[in-house]
Scaffold this active site. Structure first.
Site, PDB file in Angstrom:
ATOM      1  N   THR A   8       0.819  -1.203   0.000  1.00 17.54           N
ATOM      2  CA  THR A   8       0.000   0.000   0.000  1.00 17.54           C
ATOM      3  C   THR A   8       0.862   1.266   0.000  1.00 17.54           C
ATOM      4  O   THR A   8       2.054   1.224   0.262  1.00 17.54           O
ATOM      5  CB  THR A   8      -0.896   0.081   1.250  1.00 17.54           C
ATOM      6  OG1 THR A   8      -0.059   0.196   2.406  1.00 17.54           O
ATOM      7  CG2 THR A   8      -1.812  -1.116   1.382  1.00 17.54           C
ATOM      8  N   HIS A   9       0.208   2.365  -0.250  1.00 13.61           N
ATOM      9  CA  HIS A   9       0.828   3.672  -0.090  1.00 13.61           C
ATOM     10  C   HIS A   9       0.989   3.942   1.409  1.00 13.61           C
ATOM     11  O   HIS A   9       0.102   3.609   2.205  1.00 13.61           O
ATOM     12  CB  HIS A   9      -0.046   4.760  -0.707  1.00 13.61           C
ATOM     13  CG  HIS A   9      -0.112   4.695  -2.200  1.00 13.61           C
ATOM     14  ND1 HIS A   9      -0.906   3.788  -2.860  1.00 13.61           N
ATOM     15  CD2 HIS A   9       0.541   5.415  -3.134  1.00 13.61           C
ATOM     16  CE1 HIS A   9      -0.752   3.969  -4.161  1.00 13.61           C
ATOM     17  NE2 HIS A   9       0.121   4.943  -4.359  1.00 13.61           N
ATOM     18  N   GLY A  10       2.103   4.518   1.784  1.00 11.13           N
ATOM     19  CA  GLY A  10       2.353   4.841   3.188  1.00 11.13           C
ATOM     20  C   GLY A  10       2.511   3.591   4.030  1.00 11.13           C
ATOM     21  O   GLY A  10       2.865   2.521   3.547  1.00 11.13           O
TER      22      GLY A  10
END
Length: 140
Positions: A8-10
């Protein structure tokens, strides 16, 4: 057992896995990849490759990522396209991961993809609709 990789992002993937394990218990053969500012697809591919080296991928790998066509998806796609025992599901959420946890020892990769997709979709609900359905059932 099918290997799982959440990307995922982050830091969402890390926290999502930790939250799922808090509910379901510690899991084996699972990894997560974070995508942080300043990184590119090549960084993600490297991270995925490093995790794959640590996992038992004999029964296949299911990537669960946040967004279709996002960087975590694109990097996983570059790997999965070359390997028939890898699949990707987008829209990862906590109910999806929990359902995958409970079914991955007894399912094929194809079955697990369908389970993940179905549970991810079915976990989206509206309070008002659910409340009115509950009241209708109680009135019977």
């Amino acid at each position: 057992m099918i290997a799982l990789i959440v990307g995922t992002h982050g830091m969402f993937s890390k926290e999502l896995v930790k939250s799922a394990e808090m509910i379901f218990g510690e899991q084996k053969n699972i990894g997560y990849v974070t995508f942080v500012p300043g990184e590119g697809t090549e960084n993600l591919i490297f991270k995925y490759d490093e995790i794959i080296k640590e996992l038992d991928c004999t029964d296949g790998i299911l990537f669960m990522v946040d967004l279709f066509a996002g960087s975590p998806f694109n990097a996983a796609s570059m790997l999965a396209i070359k390997n028939s025992n890898m699949e990707i599901v987008t829209g990862v959420n906590l109910p999806m991961i929990l359902e995958v946890f409970s079914n991955r020892e007894s399912s094929t990769l194809s079955e697990l993809v369908n389970i993940a997709e179905k549970s991810g979709k079915e976990s989206i609900r509206k309070l008002i609709k659910q409340a009115s359905e509950s009241f209708e059932e109680d009135d019977l």
